[in-house]
Design an enzyme around this catalytic site. Structure first.
Site, PDB file in Angstrom:
ATOM      1  N   HIS A 138       0.821  -1.225   0.000  1.00  0.00           N
ATOM      2  CA  HIS A 138       0.000   0.000   0.000  1.00  0.00           C
ATOM      3  C   HIS A 138       0.850   1.267   0.000  1.00  0.00           C
ATOM      4  CE1 HIS A 138      -0.151  -0.265   4.681  1.00  0.00           C
ATOM      5  NE2 HIS A 138       0.675   0.710   4.368  1.00  0.00           N
ATOM      6  N   GLU A 143      -4.968   0.104   0.136  1.00  0.00           N
ATOM      7  CA  GLU A 143      -4.710  -1.317   0.324  1.00  0.00           C
ATOM      8  C   GLU A 143      -4.879  -2.069  -1.002  1.00  0.00           C
ATOM      9  OE1 GLU A 143      -3.317  -1.910   2.936  1.00  0.00           O
ATOM     10  OE2 GLU A 143      -4.476  -1.683   4.773  1.00  0.00           O
TER      11      GLU A 143
HETATM   12  C1  F6R Z   1       1.251   6.399   6.456  1.00  0.00           C
HETATM   13  C2  F6R Z   1       1.429   5.821   5.132  1.00  0.00           C
HETATM   14  C3  F6R Z   1       1.741   4.361   4.994  1.00  0.00           C
HETATM   15  C4  F6R Z   1       3.171   4.048   5.437  1.00  0.00           C
HETATM   16  C5  F6R Z   1       3.490   2.577   5.256  1.00  0.00           C
HETATM   17  C6  F6R Z   1       4.885   2.232   5.724  1.00  0.00           C
HETATM   18  O1  F6R Z   1       1.003   7.796   6.352  1.00  0.00           O
HETATM   19  O2  F6R Z   1       1.322   6.518   4.173  1.00  0.00           O
HETATM   20  O3  F6R Z   1       1.562   3.991   3.654  1.00  0.00           O
HETATM   21  O4  F6R Z   1       4.062   4.822   4.676  1.00  0.00           O
HETATM   22  O5  F6R Z   1       2.560   1.816   5.962  1.00  0.00           O
HETATM   23  O6  F6R Z   1       4.959   2.366   7.104  1.00  0.00           O
HETATM   24  P1  F6R Z   1       6.362   2.164   7.862  1.00  0.00           P
HETATM   25  O7  F6R Z   1       7.272   3.213   7.375  1.00  0.00           O
HETATM   26  O8  F6R Z   1       6.011   2.335   9.323  1.00  0.00           O
HETATM   27  O9  F6R Z   1       6.809   0.794   7.510  1.00  0.00           O
END
Ligand code: F6R
Length: 271
Positions: A138, A143
């Site tokens: 995503h 999703e």
């Molecule tokens: C949140 C968002 C999500 C995150 C993704 C990765 O604003 O846009 O798409 O970028 O879930 O999250 P991390 O960096 O925590 O693995």
């Protein structure tokens, strides 16, 4: 689409901070799309440091965040507003009126989503959008199965995303099931996109996004269609890429492009 492979997560984060810094210096009223999540933290820490120590000026920068949990107030410690405030906004001289994070407390989510789109348009569109990627591919909270033309709207999170985000809540049952997120189509309208992915847990999905087919099953794969998108990966996240030697080769040789152009100019001008 460009693929940059940095040695580690720190360097990947600094690369993203460099891209954003360069653009703010070039255009002080930059419209900047922001993401939350642990991957973005290194870039935010560095941007805050550059403001504090180097006077990097955010006073005219306008920001739009990708998403927010539906039902959480901005004061909730797990709200994305709170994340942004704690990790970036309170450390820089951004004008509060220039900050846009979707509201988790709206009574009319559809109307709110439309107005969020209008606000992005009224600001002149997003100049650079920073993205992370979920283990299910995503971007924002788009999703698997999200339309590649989707706009800002309410999405139901997958079980995988809920489980991934449970680490931030006392219990998995507390993780909100819904979020307001910019759509894939909204994200694709940004003029320039940088997606940062780090760590071995992102290796398979990074390979699917960069080298697999463009598919709604991995919404990040749509960046293959964007005219100015850059994947910034660390070695671990790049480890499943089939063409990683070629991407490195491109990086190594990029500086030579200018040399070749200079030679051609000299030849044309007889210098
Ligand atoms: C949140 C968002 C999500 C995150 C993704 C990765 O604003 O846009 O798409 O970028 O879930 O999250 P991390 O960096 O925590 O693995």
């Amino acid at each position: 689409m460009e693929v940059i492979i940095e040695a580690n997560a720190e360097k990947a984060g600094l690369f993203a901070a460099n891209v954003i810094t360069t653009q703010i210096l070039r255009k002080p009223n930059l419209v900047l799309g922001l993401a939350t999540g642990s991957t973005a933290l290194i870039a935010y820490r560095e941007l805050a440091r550059r403001h504090k120590e180097g006077g990097l000026d955010f006073s005219k920068v306008v920001t739009f965040n990708l998403d927010e949990y539906l039902g959480l107030p901005p004061t909730h410690p797990q709200s994305y507003y709170h994340f942004m405030y704690e990790n970036l906004f309170r450390h820089i001289n951004i004008d509060k009126g220039n900050i846009h994070v979707p509201s988790g407390l709206v009574l009319d989510p559809a109307g709110f989503c439309d107005s969020y789109e209008q606000e992005i348009k009224a600001a002149g569109g997003i100049d650079i959008q920073l993205l992370g990627i979920g283990r299910d591919g995503h971007i924002g909270f788009n999703e698997p199965g999200s339309s590649l033309g989707s706009r800002t709207r309410v999405k139901t999170l997958t079980r995988e995303t809920i489980a991934d985000n449970a680490r931030f809540f006392a219990r998995e049952e507390e993780v909100p099931r819904f979020a307001i997120t910019m759509g894939v189509g909204t994200i694709m309208e940004a003029r320039h996109i940088i997606l940062v992915a780090t760590g071995a847990a992102k290796a398979d999905v990074a390979a699917a996004a960069v080298e697999g087919p463009v598919t709604a099953s991995v919404t990040a794969s749509v960046l293959q269609l964007h005219p100015d998108a850059v994947y910034i990966l660390d070695e671990e996240a790049a480890s499943a890429l089939k063409r990683r030697d070629y991407y490195r080769w491109i990086q190594e040789n990029k500086h030579l492009v200018n040399k070749v152009i200079s030679q051609q100019i000299r030849a044309r001008l007889g210098m």
